[in-house]
Design an enzyme around this catalytic site. Structure first.
Site, PDB file in Angstrom:
ATOM      1  N   ARG A  26       0.819  -1.224   0.000  1.00 31.95           N
ATOM      2  CA  ARG A  26       0.000   0.000   0.000  1.00 31.95           C
ATOM      3  C   ARG A  26       0.850   1.271   0.000  1.00 31.95           C
ATOM      4  NH1 ARG A  26      -5.542  -1.968   3.155  1.00 31.95           N
ATOM      5  NH2 ARG A  26      -6.013  -3.486   1.513  1.00 31.95           N
ATOM      6  N   ARG A  73      13.559 -21.811   2.690  1.00 32.28           N
ATOM      7  CA  ARG A  73      15.008 -21.655   2.867  1.00 32.28           C
ATOM      8  C   ARG A  73      15.639 -22.203   1.593  1.00 32.28           C
ATOM      9  NH1 ARG A  73      15.269 -20.395   8.507  1.00 32.28           N
ATOM     10  NH2 ARG A  73      13.609 -21.426   9.630  1.00 32.28           N
ATOM     11  N   ASP A 128      13.332 -14.425  16.743  1.00 31.72           N
ATOM     12  CA  ASP A 128      14.547 -14.599  17.552  1.00 31.72           C
ATOM     13  C   ASP A 128      15.031 -13.289  18.190  1.00 31.72           C
ATOM     14  OD1 ASP A 128      14.424 -17.162  16.568  1.00 31.72           O
ATOM     15  OD2 ASP A 128      15.904 -16.815  14.996  1.00 31.72           O
ATOM     16  N   ARG A 172      17.046 -19.463  18.423  1.00 27.83           N
ATOM     17  CA  ARG A 172      18.362 -19.760  17.823  1.00 27.83           C
ATOM     18  C   ARG A 172      19.489 -19.391  18.788  1.00 27.83           C
ATOM     19  NH1 ARG A 172      18.679 -18.758  11.331  1.00 27.83           N
ATOM     20  NH2 ARG A 172      17.720 -20.705  10.762  1.00 27.83           N
ATOM     21  N   GLU A 188      11.867 -19.442  37.697  1.00 26.02           N
ATOM     22  CA  GLU A 188      12.968 -19.462  38.673  1.00 26.02           C
ATOM     23  C   GLU A 188      14.304 -19.118  38.014  1.00 26.02           C
ATOM     24  OE1 GLU A 188      10.143 -21.275  39.332  1.00 26.02           O
ATOM     25  OE2 GLU A 188      10.134 -19.929  41.049  1.00 26.02           O
ATOM     26  N   GLU A 223      16.679 -22.589  23.190  1.00 26.47           N
ATOM     27  CA  GLU A 223      17.116 -23.723  22.357  1.00 26.47           C
ATOM     28  C   GLU A 223      18.604 -23.631  22.002  1.00 26.47           C
ATOM     29  OE1 GLU A 223      15.122 -23.781  18.542  1.00 26.47           O
ATOM     30  OE2 GLU A 223      15.690 -21.737  18.061  1.00 26.47           O
ATOM     31  N   GLN A 256       5.112 -21.670  18.944  1.00 25.35           N
ATOM     32  CA  GLN A 256       5.460 -20.263  19.225  1.00 25.35           C
ATOM     33  C   GLN A 256       5.378 -19.377  17.994  1.00 25.35           C
ATOM     34  OE1 GLN A 256       9.245 -20.300  21.946  1.00 25.35           O
ATOM     35  NE2 GLN A 256       8.891 -22.271  21.014  1.00 25.35           N
TER      36      GLN A 256
HETATM   37  P1  ATP Z   1      14.830 -16.956  11.198  1.00 24.99           P
HETATM   38  O1  ATP Z   1      16.138 -16.867  11.927  1.00 24.99           O
HETATM   39  O2  ATP Z   1      13.775 -16.127  11.821  1.00 24.99           O
HETATM   40  O3  ATP Z   1      14.421 -18.357  10.926  1.00 24.99           O
HETATM   41  P2  ATP Z   1      16.315 -16.153   8.856  1.00 24.99           P
HETATM   42  O4  ATP Z   1      16.026 -15.155   7.802  1.00 24.99           O
HETATM   43  O5  ATP Z   1      17.518 -15.876   9.692  1.00 24.99           O
HETATM   44  O6  ATP Z   1      15.016 -16.289   9.731  1.00 24.99           O
HETATM   45  P3  ATP Z   1      17.671 -18.353   7.508  1.00 24.99           P
HETATM   46  O7  ATP Z   1      17.215 -19.755   7.279  1.00 24.99           O
HETATM   47  O8  ATP Z   1      18.926 -18.154   8.260  1.00 24.99           O
HETATM   48  O9  ATP Z   1      16.437 -17.601   8.190  1.00 24.99           O
HETATM   49  O10 ATP Z   1      17.860 -17.646   6.078  1.00 24.99           O
HETATM   50  C1  ATP Z   1      16.811 -17.640   5.125  1.00 24.99           C
HETATM   51  C2  ATP Z   1      17.382 -17.728   3.718  1.00 24.99           C
HETATM   52  O11 ATP Z   1      18.212 -16.584   3.458  1.00 24.99           O
HETATM   53  C3  ATP Z   1      18.285 -18.919   3.431  1.00 24.99           C
HETATM   54  O12 ATP Z   1      17.574 -20.096   3.145  1.00 24.99           O
HETATM   55  C4  ATP Z   1      19.082 -18.445   2.229  1.00 24.99           C
HETATM   56  O13 ATP Z   1      18.336 -18.602   1.034  1.00 24.99           O
HETATM   57  C5  ATP Z   1      19.223 -16.948   2.527  1.00 24.99           C
HETATM   58  N1  ATP Z   1      20.570 -16.744   3.090  1.00 24.99           N
HETATM   59  C6  ATP Z   1      21.003 -17.048   4.329  1.00 24.99           C
HETATM   60  N2  ATP Z   1      22.321 -16.793   4.464  1.00 24.99           N
HETATM   61  C7  ATP Z   1      22.747 -16.326   3.267  1.00 24.99           C
HETATM   62  C8  ATP Z   1      23.998 -15.924   2.734  1.00 24.99           C
HETATM   63  N3  ATP Z   1      25.109 -15.936   3.492  1.00 24.99           N
HETATM   64  N4  ATP Z   1      24.042 -15.505   1.455  1.00 24.99           N
HETATM   65  C9  ATP Z   1      22.944 -15.489   0.682  1.00 24.99           C
HETATM   66  N5  ATP Z   1      21.738 -15.887   1.109  1.00 24.99           N
HETATM   67  C10 ATP Z   1      21.621 -16.301   2.376  1.00 24.99           C
END
Ligand code: ATP
Length: 323
Positions: A26, A73, A128, A172, A188, A223, A256
């Site tokens: 938007r 991912r 996270d 994470r 606690e 975790e 969560q």
């Molecule tokens: P969350 O931590 O909340 O799960 P996030 O964005 O940190 O989210 P990740 O799985 O770490 O989740 O990253 C998501 C996607 O971003 C990866 O599957 C990949 O495609 C891309 N990505 C992560 N690291 C890199 C990198 N170093 N270079 C390019 N792309 C990346």
């Protein structure tokens, strides 16, 4: 100047992502740009999964959890060739700007794209809360409230049976969710990655709670902590009689993430999404849109990626004083 913008969600889903998608759309329409939604994060960007978005396409989604665009991912996007494919697809579709809604990894991907000369801005979104560049990230507040509801319930059953519970929450490598859940849930202790708590110390805390005549003991475990739920349960396996309480372990896991975003995340998603477009409209690219204090802040992605935001020692101390 950008005329057609794409928006995607990437990494773990976070409550409030839909509010951000809606706001990006938007706000972009408001400045006269066309908008496309990209399905399935970076994987969809490389596969050309583009959907034309109008103001109406994003109607009725602000209250929904998850992401209507889907998330994924992708290992291929971590390669130079994968990112070149994504840029080729966007150029062929006439897209000249991208907003990436996601966490640390996703913003690393956004940074890599911007390094290749493509105009990209990020929206700080992860339960996270580990992203440098935003005091609070999109989805944390809702996830925290969900964790809290579970902790409240476990506390009731713990009191009824005089038990101790180890409750593992997500986050994470960041202990924010665990620490806040511990403070708000009256636990606690919080066992977090940033400040080590040994199994012996956890045992001591549980024992002391029992000796003080408490009806239960609640330990919130991140975790990513060195001694997470499995490690602690293994340690306590042959020490059951030493604690006073009977011990149980519960991993809250993906519940969560799900569920409707609360008011805070709906408003935050709206502000951050519109903020990412606002920066693009003034020609500012390669930044992460976040919140500092109660104001929007745009931090160069280069300063945000590859780092984990620290935890406040004062809050950790406060949690132990309150226990
Ligand atoms: P969350 O931590 O909340 O799960 P996030 O964005 O940190 O989210 P990740 O799985 O770490 O989740 O990253 C998501 C996607 O971003 C990866 O599957 C990949 O495609 C891309 N990505 C992560 N690291 C890199 C990198 N170093 N270079 C390019 N792309 C990346």
């Amino acid at each position: 100047m950008v005329h057609k913008i794409a928006v995607l969600t990437s990494g773990g889903d976070a409550p409030g992502m839909n509010a951000a998608i809606r706001a990006v759309t938007r706000a972009a329409v408001d400045v006269g740009w066309d908008v496309v939604g990209v399905r399935h994060g970076y994987a969809g960007l490389m596969a050309g999964e583009f959907v034309p978005f109008s103001i109406r396409s994003v109607g009725g989604i602000i209250q929904l959890g998850g992401t209507i665009l889907g998330s994924a991912r992708s290992l291929e996007f971590k390669t130079d060739e994968g990112r070149k494919k994504a840029i080729r697809n966007m150029s062929a579709a006439g897209i000249d700007g991208l907003v990436v809604i996601g966490g640390n990894g996703s913003q690393t991907g956004a940074y890599m794209l911007s390094q290749m000369g493509f105009p990209v801005n990020g929206v700080a979104s992860t339960i996270d809360n580990d992203l440098v560049g935003s005091d609070i990230t999109l989805g944390v507040d809702t996830a925290l409230n969900i964790a809290l509801e579970a902790i409240d319930r476990l506390k009731t059953t713990a009191s009824s049976h005089t038990r101790a519970f180890l409750i593992e929450v997500m986050g994470r490598g960041c202990g924010y969710l665990a620490l806040m859940a511990a403070i708000a849930g009256g636990a606690e202790a919080a066992v977090i990655p940033e400040i080590e708590t040994t199994p012996e110390q956890v045992a001591e805390i549980i024992k002391k709670s029992y000796e003080r005549g408490k009806a239960h003991a609640i330990i919130v475990v991140a975790e990513g902590a060195k001694y997470e739920l499995n490690a602690l349960m293994t340690y306590f396996k042959d020490k059951k009689d030493e604690l006073g309480f009977e011990l149980r372990g519960t991993e809250l896991g993906h519940i969560q993430r799900g569920g409707a975003p609360g008011a805070f995340d709906r408003v935050l998603g709206t502000r951050l999404g519109a903020g990412a477009v606002e920066a693009m409209a003034r020609g500012e690219y390669g930044v992460l849109t976040g919140l500092k204090g109660n104001e929007l802040a745009w931090t160069p992605l280069a300063e945000c990626v590859g780092k984990t935001k620290g935890i406040s020692d004062k809050l950790f101390k406060l949690a132990s004083i309150m226990a």
